[in-house]
Design an enzyme around this catalytic site. Sequence first.
Site, PDB file in Angstrom:
ATOM      1  N   ASP A   1      65.489  52.973  68.060  1.00  4.89           N
ATOM      2  CA  ASP A   1      64.970  52.681  66.728  1.00  4.89           C
ATOM      3  C   ASP A   1      65.962  51.832  65.948  1.00  4.89           C
ATOM      4  O   ASP A   1      67.174  52.073  65.992  1.00  4.89           O
ATOM      5  CB  ASP A   1      64.774  53.988  65.945  1.00  4.89           C
ATOM      6  CG  ASP A   1      63.312  54.346  65.783  1.00  4.89           C
ATOM      7  OD1 ASP A   1      62.443  53.463  65.923  1.00  4.89           O
ATOM      8  OD2 ASP A   1      63.040  55.533  65.512  1.00  4.89           O
TER       9      ASP A   1
ATOM     10  N   LYS B   1      62.684  49.433  68.526  1.00  4.50           N
ATOM     11  CA  LYS B   1      61.489  49.756  67.755  1.00  4.50           C
ATOM     12  C   LYS B   1      61.807  49.584  66.271  1.00  4.50           C
ATOM     13  O   LYS B   1      62.894  49.926  65.817  1.00  4.50           O
ATOM     14  CB  LYS B   1      61.036  51.193  68.033  1.00  4.50           C
ATOM     15  CG  LYS B   1      59.788  51.603  67.215  1.00  4.50           C
ATOM     16  CD  LYS B   1      59.119  52.854  67.753  1.00  4.50           C
ATOM     17  CE  LYS B   1      59.719  54.160  67.268  1.00  4.50           C
ATOM     18  NZ  LYS B   1      59.799  54.314  65.799  1.00  4.50           N
TER      19      LYS B   1
ATOM     20  N   GLU C   1      59.800  49.670  62.146  1.00  6.62           N
ATOM     21  CA  GLU C   1      58.618  50.076  61.378  1.00  6.62           C
ATOM     22  C   GLU C   1      57.996  48.888  60.647  1.00  6.62           C
ATOM     23  O   GLU C   1      58.699  47.970  60.214  1.00  6.62           O
ATOM     24  CB  GLU C   1      59.001  51.171  60.370  1.00  6.62           C
ATOM     25  CG  GLU C   1      59.457  52.459  61.044  1.00  6.62           C
ATOM     26  CD  GLU C   1      59.751  53.587  60.053  1.00  6.62           C
ATOM     27  OE1 GLU C   1      59.591  53.398  58.820  1.00  6.62           O
ATOM     28  OE2 GLU C   1      60.148  54.674  60.528  1.00  6.62           O
TER      29      GLU C   1
ATOM     30  N   GLU D   1      51.359  56.519  63.911  1.00 10.06           N
ATOM     31  CA  GLU D   1      51.769  57.858  63.480  1.00 10.06           C
ATOM     32  C   GLU D   1      50.862  58.372  62.364  1.00 10.06           C
ATOM     33  O   GLU D   1      50.635  57.686  61.359  1.00 10.06           O
ATOM     34  CB  GLU D   1      53.233  57.837  62.998  1.00 10.06           C
ATOM     35  CG  GLU D   1      53.696  59.222  62.513  1.00 10.06           C
ATOM     36  CD  GLU D   1      55.199  59.392  62.401  1.00 10.06           C
ATOM     37  OE1 GLU D   1      55.947  58.492  62.826  1.00 10.06           O
ATOM     38  OE2 GLU D   1      55.622  60.447  61.887  1.00 10.06           O
TER      39      GLU D   1
ATOM     40  N   ASP E   1      65.183  57.260  65.122  1.00  7.58           N
ATOM     41  CA  ASP E   1      66.024  57.524  63.946  1.00  7.58           C
ATOM     42  C   ASP E   1      65.669  58.909  63.385  1.00  7.58           C
ATOM     43  O   ASP E   1      66.311  59.384  62.445  1.00  7.58           O
ATOM     44  CB  ASP E   1      65.896  56.423  62.888  1.00  7.58           C
ATOM     45  CG  ASP E   1      64.501  56.287  62.339  1.00  7.58           C
ATOM     46  OD1 ASP E   1      63.576  56.927  62.853  1.00  7.58           O
ATOM     47  OD2 ASP E   1      64.331  55.513  61.369  1.00  7.58           O
ATOM     48  N   SER E   2      64.703  59.596  64.037  1.00  7.12           N
ATOM     49  CA  SER E   2      64.499  61.016  63.770  1.00  7.12           C
ATOM     50  C   SER E   2      65.769  61.789  64.106  1.00  7.12           C
ATOM     51  O   SER E   2      65.895  62.956  63.751  1.00  7.12           O
ATOM     52  CB  SER E   2      63.308  61.555  64.574  1.00  7.12           C
ATOM     53  OG  SER E   2      63.454  61.253  65.950  1.00  7.12           O
TER      54      SER E   2
HETATM   55  O1  KIV Z   1      62.133  58.463  65.171  1.00  7.77           O
HETATM   56  C1  KIV Z   1      61.203  58.913  65.883  1.00  7.77           C
HETATM   57  O2  KIV Z   1      61.324  59.974  66.512  1.00  7.77           O
HETATM   58  C2  KIV Z   1      59.962  58.152  65.944  1.00  7.77           C
HETATM   59  C3  KIV Z   1      58.819  58.750  66.695  1.00  7.77           C
HETATM   60  C4  KIV Z   1      58.270  59.917  66.002  1.00  7.77           C
HETATM   61  C5  KIV Z   1      57.771  57.738  67.005  1.00  7.77           C
HETATM   62  O3  KIV Z   1      59.900  57.094  65.381  1.00  7.77           O
HETATM   63 NA    NA Z   2      61.621  56.585  64.032  1.00 10.24          NA
END
Ligand code: KIV
Ligand code: NA
Length: 266
Positions: A84, A114, A116, A183, A45-46
């Site tokens: 994510d 993934k 959090e 992280e 989600d980056s």
């Molecule tokens: O969203 C992302 O890029 C991440 C990584 C930095 C682990 O969660």
């Molecule tokens: Na992320």
Amino acid sequence: NRRVTVRDLAAAKQRGEKWSMLTAYDALTGGVFDEAGIPVLLVGDSAGNCHLGYETTVPVTMDQMVMLSAAVVRGTKRAMVVADMPFGSYQESPAQAMHNAARLMKEAGVGAVKLEGGERSARSIELLVEAGIPVMAHIGLTPQSVHAFGGYPVQGRGDEAAHQLLRDAKAVQQAGAFSVVLEAVPAELAKQVTEELAIATVGIGAGVDTDAQVLVWTDMAGMTAGRVPKFVKQYANLRAVLGDAAREFAAEVSAGSFPAPEHTFK
Ligand code: KIV
Ligand code: NA
């Protein structure tokens, strides 16, 4: 010609082999990293701040994650693609997490999701895993909580925070996660977590002793404008290379030297 699976990653930990993960947000770059042999690609989600122009990851929606993840799946053959779960798509209840994880599996075709949170997300992780969805957890600095953290501070400093991180790591392992991102945590603590867990730890800003390392592709390739975090190494300077290409193209158009005869139909 099958994709990397959770069994391959478990075997890698058994053999003590480190692996790498990069983010990807589209078919084009996903294909580049797949050809380069990166075994796990994260549709992070980056994408919010690195691809879609938002300030943080908070505004990213499920529809956006489905679209980006589907593109990465289409552009790759071998990598495990992990999507994510964006902010607000799983915190409400395990049922909400299940509904949205299923969308990512069915509509985008990813191999894992993934989310959090450690102890706070354990019940949801358990439900997804029971349903047959491989889950990667993410603890330490969890960027979806940027407004609660008041920024992106290093996590796990001090005895109490270190103990909480260990409890979070054990909670997600117990819930059935196949892997956990650590992280922005001190290297010593990440090493301890890695030794105490049977599942793979994936570090970002967590030192060299985790089982795997992840970087945001735009950071690692030098595409990001401005400063990057201390833990990033820039392996290329793509922003300069692309900018130069664009400037040269524009200059040749202005000068009338592009297109040349060899680019022209007679
Ligand atoms: O969203 C992302 O890029 C991440 C990584 C930095 C682990 O969660
Ligand atoms: Na992320």
